[in-house]
Each structure stands twice: as structure tokens, then as C-alpha cells.
Design an enzyme around this catalytic site. Structure first.
Site, PDB file in Angstrom:
ATOM      1  N   GLU A 166     -31.877  -1.832 -29.220  1.00 19.94           N
ATOM      2  CA  GLU A 166     -31.161  -2.968 -28.644  1.00 19.94           C
ATOM      3  C   GLU A 166     -30.647  -2.634 -27.241  1.00 19.94           C
ATOM      4  OE1 GLU A 166     -29.504  -5.429 -32.548  1.00 19.94           O
ATOM      5  OE2 GLU A 166     -28.327  -3.740 -31.783  1.00 19.94           O
ATOM      6  N   ASP A 183     -22.406   7.326 -26.724  1.00 17.97           N
ATOM      7  CA  ASP A 183     -22.198   7.353 -28.176  1.00 17.97           C
ATOM      8  C   ASP A 183     -21.292   8.522 -28.549  1.00 17.97           C
ATOM      9  OD1 ASP A 183     -22.328   6.984 -30.880  1.00 17.97           O
ATOM     10  OD2 ASP A 183     -24.339   7.842 -31.105  1.00 17.97           O
ATOM     11  N   SER A 233     -18.987   8.724 -30.700  1.00 16.54           N
ATOM     12  CA  SER A 233     -18.756   8.908 -32.129  1.00 16.54           C
ATOM     13  C   SER A 233     -19.981   9.466 -32.849  1.00 16.54           C
ATOM     14  CB  SER A 233     -18.369   7.566 -32.752  1.00 16.54           C
ATOM     15  OG  SER A 233     -19.430   6.645 -32.554  1.00 16.54           O
ATOM     16  N   GLU A 262     -17.445   2.098 -26.534  1.00 17.87           N
ATOM     17  CA  GLU A 262     -18.658   2.789 -26.092  1.00 17.87           C
ATOM     18  C   GLU A 262     -19.535   1.858 -25.254  1.00 17.87           C
ATOM     19  OE1 GLU A 262     -18.857   5.800 -29.935  1.00 17.87           O
ATOM     20  OE2 GLU A 262     -20.195   4.052 -29.870  1.00 17.87           O
ATOM     21  N   HIS A 265     -34.810 -36.818   6.168  1.00 14.74           N
ATOM     22  CA  HIS A 265     -35.943 -37.732   6.331  1.00 14.74           C
ATOM     23  C   HIS A 265     -36.303 -38.317   4.972  1.00 14.74           C
ATOM     24  CE1 HIS A 265     -40.440 -38.304   6.335  1.00 14.74           C
ATOM     25  NE2 HIS A 265     -40.080 -39.084   7.323  1.00 14.74           N
ATOM     26  N   ASN A 266     -36.686 -39.606   4.931  1.00 13.94           N
ATOM     27  CA  ASN A 266     -37.004 -40.270   3.660  1.00 13.94           C
ATOM     28  C   ASN A 266     -36.009 -39.860   2.576  1.00 13.94           C
ATOM     29  OD1 ASN A 266     -39.128 -41.430   4.915  1.00 13.94           O
ATOM     30  ND2 ASN A 266     -40.733 -40.334   3.813  1.00 13.94           N
ATOM     31  N   GLU A 268     -31.894 -41.760   5.931  1.00 12.29           N
ATOM     32  CA  GLU A 268     -32.886 -42.753   6.279  1.00 12.29           C
ATOM     33  C   GLU A 268     -33.070 -43.773   5.163  1.00 12.29           C
ATOM     34  OE1 GLU A 268     -36.735 -41.125   7.018  1.00 12.29           O
ATOM     35  OE2 GLU A 268     -37.375 -42.976   7.986  1.00 12.29           O
ATOM     36  N   ASP A 292     -35.711 -46.780   4.145  1.00 19.36           N
ATOM     37  CA  ASP A 292     -36.997 -47.418   4.381  1.00 19.36           C
ATOM     38  C   ASP A 292     -36.968 -48.750   3.641  1.00 19.36           C
ATOM     39  OD1 ASP A 292     -39.473 -47.163   5.478  1.00 19.36           O
ATOM     40  OD2 ASP A 292     -39.966 -45.320   4.407  1.00 19.36           O
ATOM     41  N   HIS A 300     -41.095 -45.776  -0.312  1.00 18.17           N
ATOM     42  CA  HIS A 300     -42.040 -45.375   0.709  1.00 18.17           C
ATOM     43  C   HIS A 300     -43.188 -46.354   0.671  1.00 18.17           C
ATOM     44  CE1 HIS A 300     -43.094 -42.651   3.769  1.00 18.17           C
ATOM     45  NE2 HIS A 300     -44.159 -42.168   3.199  1.00 18.17           N
ATOM     46  N   GLU A 322     -35.407 -48.055   8.669  1.00 20.89           N
ATOM     47  CA  GLU A 322     -36.795 -48.366   8.973  1.00 20.89           C
ATOM     48  C   GLU A 322     -37.036 -49.703   8.299  1.00 20.89           C
ATOM     49  OE1 GLU A 322     -39.658 -45.034   8.694  1.00 20.89           O
ATOM     50  OE2 GLU A 322     -41.082 -46.601   8.147  1.00 20.89           O
ATOM     51  N   LYS A 330     -28.545 -47.096  12.974  1.00 22.92           N
ATOM     52  CA  LYS A 330     -29.610 -46.865  13.943  1.00 22.92           C
ATOM     53  C   LYS A 330     -30.758 -47.797  13.592  1.00 22.92           C
ATOM     54  CE  LYS A 330     -33.405 -43.808  14.777  1.00 22.92           C
ATOM     55  NZ  LYS A 330     -34.251 -44.784  14.144  1.00 22.92           N
ATOM     56  N   ARG A 345     -34.283 -38.244  17.906  1.00 19.32           N
ATOM     57  CA  ARG A 345     -34.511 -37.994  16.491  1.00 19.32           C
ATOM     58  C   ARG A 345     -35.946 -37.511  16.301  1.00 19.32           C
ATOM     59  NH1 ARG A 345     -36.883 -41.344  12.743  1.00 19.32           N
ATOM     60  NH2 ARG A 345     -36.574 -40.723  10.580  1.00 19.32           N
ATOM     61  N   ASN A 388     -39.144  -1.724 -10.168  1.00 22.58           N
ATOM     62  CA  ASN A 388     -38.475  -1.897 -11.451  1.00 22.58           C
ATOM     63  C   ASN A 388     -36.970  -1.746 -11.447  1.00 22.58           C
ATOM     64  OD1 ASN A 388     -40.765  -2.460 -12.867  1.00 22.58           O
ATOM     65  ND2 ASN A 388     -41.230  -0.296 -13.211  1.00 22.58           N
TER      66      ASN A 388
END
Ligand code: NAG
Ligand code: NAG
Ligand code: NAG
Length: 782
Positions: free
Chosen positions: A190, A215, A217, A226, A336-337, A366, A368, A381, A415, A464, A574, A702
Site C-alpha cells: 500500500e 516502521d 514498531s 509512523e 472574440h465570439n 462580442e 453576433d 455564429h 456585429e 461599439k 480592434r 519519474n
């Protein structure tokens, strides 16, 4: 079929014997106690609520609405939900992955698939990155509110944890995962499994040696203290020991004088004894040590990992620049978009995309706009399969989220493809939703001659778009515009335009009728065509601005950089990505900032180096989305040219020395269980062409847990004002491209010197919880 679902759906319980159930319950209580203590939330009622969990109706479509049981797991970090598909055992998500929890019907899904009357019982969990949001309905308003506030509190609490707490919490959860048979003991196998979980591959012999060492013990298992000891061996930071040891030489602890010494000599900071005492007071965890006015190694590490000591100058995380210059003297974070969540052809559109961009500090979004049904304009779009959202929903989301990250003005870039009728509806929605926050007339008395400042425009929206007449007309006696025709604003048209040449274009461009109501809202950002810098200087007013496709703009920035810079001293420009970027990829914004362009619009939804650089550029100045250009880019007579770099104020030749020392807790990138990261670090400089450079360390095999390089690099930087530094960690792969692990980009002028931790961000720009780099920085005049 019951559309709202019955909330008392029986839930499957695993069948357990009574004794086993009791034992399991006891262990679970103990685990909860440990985790909640680590994050400082023992007995917190919100935490208790989430641990208890409850039924929620999950909504995925009009027909798919199902009741699911949700609950927080013992690690106080993972949310589990029941799934009917038994083969998908892992229906979990981490609180770390939550971007936001939103009350009400705020997602496309809830708005579409549920009725208005359930509004008060709805909430959505929005995830970072592209994971789909979770749309949920609780059985009552109180319950919905309880879920939202409890989740928000936990997310904020986990974000608030110190680096040390995060590491401890993370190691604890790895330990729990490693303890497969849940007996609170770790067997040798483990422990090996645990090393893999924390991304460190140790030789069997070394693992055995560590195991034996812990360990005490001799039981053949590690338990309690531990395991704690193993953890301490693993988290030892030798490089910190060395630095601390140097300054704690006399007594074994750092006193106030030692701290001042360290800050002045190594970190190149001005520091007083008063500052040193404040550091002890704030960071020393051991009360006995604190009382003696000393700083222990733990306290020192706590301080070194705190934002005030990181590589980014913490003074620059507030608004520190002059915000009273005209708006066009700033670089403006722009998207944009904005409505798109994914690509430009078939991806979904969402108001969530506006919220994300705005919360990242974006100040130009923006829209559209196209005619929709029922007289409601929509955003999508055009001519593609991207989904549609209502214009008014987008404006509502923008209004609500615009000023959460930054107070400074937001530009709505329209737009417009709509009919006059629906343009009137657009104008109406903007007026009624944005109200007095919308700029509908020039500020001050009389016709302005330059832009107002971000300071004067705090909390305001600017539109704009096209305008029928000159702004001066407002001040002339009432004079009707004689022509309502303008050319349609359409980025996709520009494609043909360039191919067909000047002559053909005039006749070809689609004419659009513009509604006066909409036209009148365009005050400071009137879109016009660009016919060369001379024409602009002679014939255009300051508020008349042009949009350039990336290719055209890059050409101008290369061939006539100085003319472009002068143009941008009194006008706005822009830039937008080429229409051929249907995958929503981006372009390098740096050469355009070098040419003084303000609105360099990127696809915010796309993870890539260009967005990392954008996030780095706008990381400072309080994430306001506005960065003041250097003085030599605000002067009409400037001789600055980023390419030829003649002598001038811009030339401040520096040498940057970077030592990459180590990294901590790098995440696994390759999902394959057995794979371990082979990390390497690239240091990149962006800026004027003379400053662009890249160096890289060797890969360490590693070890993603605590790799150490101790490699030195040197860079010449000629125009520090425009330079950015990026630290990129990759997983080395000898057979294919390296894989991205994390990165951090910041302006050169915001680097702090000395020993510094560098936070790391994932592909989406979100912080990687416990990972980081440790470096040494020195900047000297060359
Ligand atoms: C980054 O974007 C690519 C596509 O552009 C996508 O495949 C990938 O999943 C994204 N990565 C993250 C972490 O969202
Ligand atoms: C997070 O930290 C802030 C500032 O230190 C504090 O105001 C807030 O209450 C903290 N949140 C939680 C959930 O601990
Ligand atoms: C300014 O506009 C006029 C009229 O359109 C045009 O004739 C002139 O050439 C323009 N000026 C420059 C410098 O292009």
C-alpha cells in the site's frame, strides 16, 4: 411519468452485517473528523449538511429528469452522486473543479427544460474547463439555498487554505486512497501504491528503506504517527533547509535581524525590524517560538509560500497604475465570439461564456446578432450549427457579472446582422436592462476631443458598432440623418474582400439598414473602415475606430509599426482572429500590443499559449482588464519602433538570471495509472522581437513529487515594459510531443527577485491546488 420527479425515490443501501456496519461507521466518523480538522471546519453546519447529503432532481433534457442522491464524501472534498448505471461506478467530482454555483435558472438547460415556477428551487453547478454544468432542482426553496450556500462556503474554504494545509489535505486523501482495505494501516504494497498516487516513483529498495525507517514498531505496517513520519520525510524541502540554515546560524532559529538580513540580501526588498516582527506574528505556527519573537523553519516556509512572498510583486495585484488617462492609452483585455463555449462551427453558445470571460476580467465582449423568432434577436455564429441564445439573456448576464472582477468599463462589440425591427428590439433591451450604466451621450459639456478615462467610465457600458452620422451631429441643430444605409459589419465578409480587391468590394458589400435607436447608442466606439494611417489621421475623429483581421494587423505591425503606434495614440484599434480559425484557435497577441493595439480579441474559451500570455498580461493592475501603455506609446511624436529599436526611453537593457531550483507536487497528466511525470521546465520570454527567447532544463525521470534541477539561465531583455516571462512545466515524452503540466506567465516588470515560489495554472488558467515551482530570480542592468 412524473415530470418533476418524486423526491423520495428509494435509494439502494449496501447490505452489511450489524458489526461491520458499526465498524465502518466509526472509521468513517474518524476520517471525517481528521479531514474537517485539517481544513479548519470541525462541526461546521454547512459541512454537516453536505456530508449528510440529499436527493436532487437532475435535469438533462425535457424528458431526462431524474432524482439522484448527492453527498460529500469523507475527504470533505469529493462529491459523490448515485448513478443508475452500475458499470459507471465513479460518479464523483471534486469541489476543486467547481467554478461557481448559481442559484435560479441561470443555465441554458434550466431555462429551456424547466418552467418558470421552479425558478426558486433551481441551481446549477458550473465546472472549470469544458465539463458540462450540472442542473439541479431541490424539493424546496430553503433546500436549494442551503445547497448553494453550503457548496459556496466549502469551495471558498478550500480555496482559502494555506499551501501547507492544501498539501496536508491532499496527502491525507492520497493516504486514504492507498489504504485499500481501509484498516487505517499501510502495508508495504500500500505504501508503494501511495507513492504512485502522489506521483513519485521510488526504487523498491528506497521504498523499503523508507518503510523500515518509519516502521518504528516493527509491525510490518505503518500506523498513525509512523505515517505522519513518512509524510515528513517526503515533504522535506532540502533547499529551504539550506536557505533557512544560512540565516538561522547563530541560534538555530531566525530572529528579527536575521529576517531583515534575508529580505535585504536575498530578496532585494526594503525591510525593517517592524516588518520582520509582523512576519513572525503572522506566520509562526508554534506559539512558544512566536513568544520568543523567533521564526521557525515551518514559519519561514509558511511565509515563503504566502502570496506576499511569491514571484509576482504583490503591490501589482491591486490597481496601481494611473487610471485617469484616455481609454485608448490602455491595453484592454478582449474576447472574440464571446458567446461560444467551443468551436465556431457546431459548438454550443451560452450566456455562461460571457460570465466566464467577464469574471476573468475581460472588458470587451462580442455579440453576433441575428434576427430570431417572435421578434427576439438571437446571438450565434451565423451560417453555422452553433446553438443560439437570446440577445436579451446575454445582456442580462453581462449586466449581472460585468463588474464583479473589475469596476472598469465594458465595451459591447456588436456585429449586427438584424433587420431594422429587431435592431429596435436590441436597443430597447440594452436601454431597459443596462439602464443608467449604458453610455448614451458623451460625458461632460460639448463635443469631446479625446476618450474619457477608465476611471471616469467606472461601472459603465460602451457600445461599439456602426453609427449613421458623426458624433458632432448631436451638437448641431436637430438634423435628420439622410441615409440609413451602412455596410454590414461582418467579419466573415472580410475574407472575400481581401481576395477580390478594392474595386469589387464596394459594390459587393451587403448594405444594411441601421435603426436610429441603435445608431444613437454608439458614442465612443464607432466602427469605420480603415483606408490607411494617413487617411485615418486626416479624416477620422478619435471615436472612429477600425477592426483588423489578424493577418492584416500583423502585416501592419511588421511593416509600419511606428505608424501603427502613432495611430493608436489617439484612436482605438480592434484585432480579431482569422475566420479560418474554425477550431477557435488563437494568434499571438504580443506583436499587436507592441504596435499599441488596445483591443486584441482572443477566443477566451480556448486553452493555449496565447491565452496564457493574455492572462499574464492582465494578471496585474488588480485584474482590472486595463493595462496602461508605457509613456512612449502615448505620445503622438514617438519614435518607438519595436522592430528597429533605435535609442530612446524604451531601451532599458537588463539581464535576467533565472535559476530553476525545484518543483513540488506536480499533478499526473497522463491518466494511465502506472505513469509518473518526467518533468522539465521551460522559461520563455515574450516581448519585442529582440527579447523573444526560450530555454529549458533537462527532464527529471519519474518524479513529479519533488524534482530538483538547480539549472541556471540568462536572458537579455531590451524593452522590459513590454516583456512577459512564462514558466512552463511539461512532462517529457521521448516518443511524441511533451505533455503540458502547468504554467505561469507574468509581466517582466512584476517579477520579484531572490528565492521565490511560482504558482502553476492548468490549461484553463485555473490554479493547480498544491503544485508549484521554486526559483531564484535576479535582474541586473546590463
Ligand atoms: C484544451 O483544448 C483542447 C481542444 O482545443 C481540448 O481537447 C482539451 O480537452 C482542453 N483541455 C482542457 C484541460 O480543457
Ligand atoms: C476566506 O478568506 C477571506 C479573507 O481572508 C475571509 O473573509 C473568508 O471568510 C474566508 N472564507 C472561508 C469560507 O473561510
Ligand atoms: C480624406 O478623405 C478625402 C475624401 O474622402 C480623400 O479625398 C482624401 O484622400 C483623404 N485623405 C487621405 C490622407 O487619405
Amino acid at each position: 411519468p412524473d415530470p418533476e420527479g418524486t423526491m423520495n425515490c428509494p435509494r439502494r443501501q449496501p447490505k452489511l452485517g450489524r458489526a461491520e456496519a458499526l465498524l465502518r461507521n466509526k472509521r468513517s466518523q474518524k476520517a471525517i473528523q481528521l479531514s474537517s480538522k485539517l481544513i479548519g471546519m470541525e462541526g461546521d453546519p454547512d459541512l454537516q449538511f453536505l456530508l449528510q447529503g440529499g436527493d436532487l432532481l437532475k435535469v438533462r433534457s425535457p424528458s431526462w429528469k431524474k432524482t439522484r442522491y448527492f453527498k460529500l464524501q469523507e475527504d470533505c472534498k469529493t462529491v459523490w452522486h448515485e448513478s443508475k448505471k452500475t458499470f459507471r461506478r465513479k460518479q464523483t467530482f471534486s469541489l476543486d473543479d467547481i467554478a461557481a454555483v448559481r442559484m435560479g435558472r441561470q443555465s441554458e438547460g434550466l431555462r429551456k427544460y424547466t418552467e418558470e415556477q421552479v425558478e426558486i428551487r433551481c441551481f446549477s453547478i458550473m465546472f472549470k474547463g469544458r465539463r458540462k454544468n450540472l442542473d439541479l432542482i431541490a424539493s424546496s426553496e430553503e433546500e436549494a439555498k442551503q445547497w448553494v450556500s453550503s457548496l459556496e462556503k466549502m469551495v471558498s474554504r478550500l480555496k482559502n487554505l494555506s499551501c501547507q494545509q492544501k498539501t496536508e489535505h491532499w496527502i491525507l486523501s492520497c493516504l486514504r486512497k492507498a489504504d485499500k482495505n481501509k484498516d487505517d494501516k499501510l502495508s508495504p504494497s500500500e505504501v508503494k501504491n501511495f507513492f504512485r498516487l502522489i506521483n513519485i516513483d521510488v526504487e523498491d529498495e528506497y521504498a523499503e528503506m523508507l518503510f523500515k525507517k518509519c516502521d518504528k514498531s516493527n509491525s510490518g505496517y505503518l500506523t498513525g504517527e509512523e505515517i505522519q513520519h513518512l509524510y515528513e520525510l517526503l515533504t522535506q524541502r532540502e533547499e529551504i533547509d539550506v536557505i533557512y540554515g544560512e540565516y538561522a546560524r547563530t541560534t538555530g532559529f531566525m530572529n528579527s535581524e536575521n529576517i531583515v538580513d534575508f529580505l535585504m540580501k536575498e530578496q532585494r526588498e526594503k525591510a525593517t525590524l517592524e516588518d520582520a516582527r509582523r512576519i513572525i506574528e503572522k506566520y509562526e505556527p508554534d506559539e512558544n517560538v512566536k513568544e520568543k519573537k523567533l521564526l521557525s523553519k515551518d514559519g519561514f516556509l509558511m511565509y515563503m509560500q504566502h502570496p506576499e512572498a511569491l514571484i509576482l510583486n504583490s503591490d501589482h495585484t491591486e490597481v496601481y497604475q494611473d487610471m485617469s488617462q484616455p481609454l485608448n492609452h490602455y491595453f484592454i483585455s478582449s474576447s472574440h465570439n464571446t458567446y461560444l463555449m467551443e468551436d465556431q462551427l457546431k459548438g454550443p453558445s451560452s450566456t455562461e461564456a460571457y460570465i466566464r470571460a467577464l469574471l476573468k476580467g475581460c472588458r470587451c465582449v462580442e455579440l453576433d446578432c441575428w434576427d430570431g423568432s417572435d421578434d427576439e434577436p438571437v446571438i450565434y455564429h451565423g451560417y453555422t450549427l452553433t446553438s443560439k441564445i437570446l440577445f436579451k439573456d446575454a445582456i442580462k448576464a453581462i449586466k449581472e457579472y460585468a463588474f464583479k472582477t473589475s469596476d472598469y468599463p465594458v465595451i459591447l462589440s456588436l456585429e449586427n446582422h438584424c433587420s431594422v425591427e429587431q435592431q429596435k428590439v436590441m436597443a430597447h433591451h440594452m436601454n431597459s436592462i443596462l439602464g443608467s450604466a449604458l453610455i448614451t451621450a458623451p460625458l461632460g459639456q460639448g463635443m469631446p476631443t479625446e476618450f474619457p478615462s477608465p476611471e471616469e467610465l467606472k461601472g459603465k457600458f460602451l457600445i461599439k458598432g456602426k453609427r449613421l452620422n458623426k458624433l458632432e451631429a448631436i451638437y448641431a441643430s436637430e438634423e435628420a440623418a439622410d441615409n440609413t444605409d451602412v455596410t454590414e459589419e461582418d467579419e466573415s465578409n472580410d475574407e472575400d474582400e481581401e481576395k477580390e480587391g478594392e474595386q469589387a468590394k464596394v459594390g459587393k458589400k451587403k448594405k444594411l439598414k441601421l435603426a436610429k435607436e441603435l445608431s444613437d447608442m454608439v458614442i465612443y466606439c464607432k466602427s469605420v473602415h480603415f483606408h490607411g494611417f494617413e487617411d485615418a489621421a486626416q479624416n477620422l475623429s478619435f471615436y472612429e475606430m477600425s477592426s483588423f483581421k489578424e493577418g492584416k494587423a500583423v502585416g501592419l505591425a511588421e511593416e509600419s509599426a511606428n505608424a501603427f503606434i502613432r495611430h493608436n495614440v489617439d484612436k482605438l484599434s480592434r484585432i480579431y482572429p482569422a475566420g479560418t480559425r474554425t477550431d477557435s484557435s488563437n494568434y499571438d497577441p504580443v506583436p499587436l500590443w507592441n504596435a499599441g493595439c488596445q483591443i486584441v480579441a482572443l477566443n477566451f474559451q480556448t486553452n493555449c499559449t496565447d491565452m496564457d500570455v493574455n492572462q499574464g498580461r492582465f494578471l496585474v493592475n488588480g485584474k482590472s482588464g486595463y493595462i496602461l501603455k508605457p509613456a512612449y506609446m502615448r505620445d503622438l511624436a514617438t519614435d518607438f519602433d519595436p522592430i528597429t529599436l533605435t535609442r530612446g526611453d524604451w531601451l532599458k537593457h537588463k539581464t535576467l538570471h533565472v535559476m530553476i531550483i525545484s518543483a513540488q507536487q506536480l499533478p499526473k497528466v497522463n491518466k494511465k495509472k502506472s505513469s509518473i511525470v518526467d518533468p522539465l521546465v521551460k522559461v520563455e520570454v515574450f516581448g519585442v522581437p529582440a527579447d523573444v527567447a526560450e530555454k529549458e532544463t533537462n527532464a527529471i525521470e519519474n518524479n513529479g513529487f519533488n524534482p530538483a534541477w538547480n539549472e541556471n539561465f540568462q536572458f537579455d531583455v531590451y524593452v522590459p515594459d513590454l516583456a512577459l516571462v512564462r514558466f512552463l512545466v511539461e512532462d517529457h515524452d521521448s516518443t511524441s510531443d511533451n505533455e503540458f503540466v502547468g504554467q505561469y506567465t507574468l509581466p517582466f516588470n512584476s517579477l520579484k527577485m531572490g528565492y521565490r515560489h511560482v504558482p502553476l495554472l492548468n490549461k484553463n488558467g485555473d490554479l493547480l491546488p498544491s503544485a508549484g515551482l521554486f526559483v531564484h530570480i535576479m535582474v541586473v542592468d546590463a
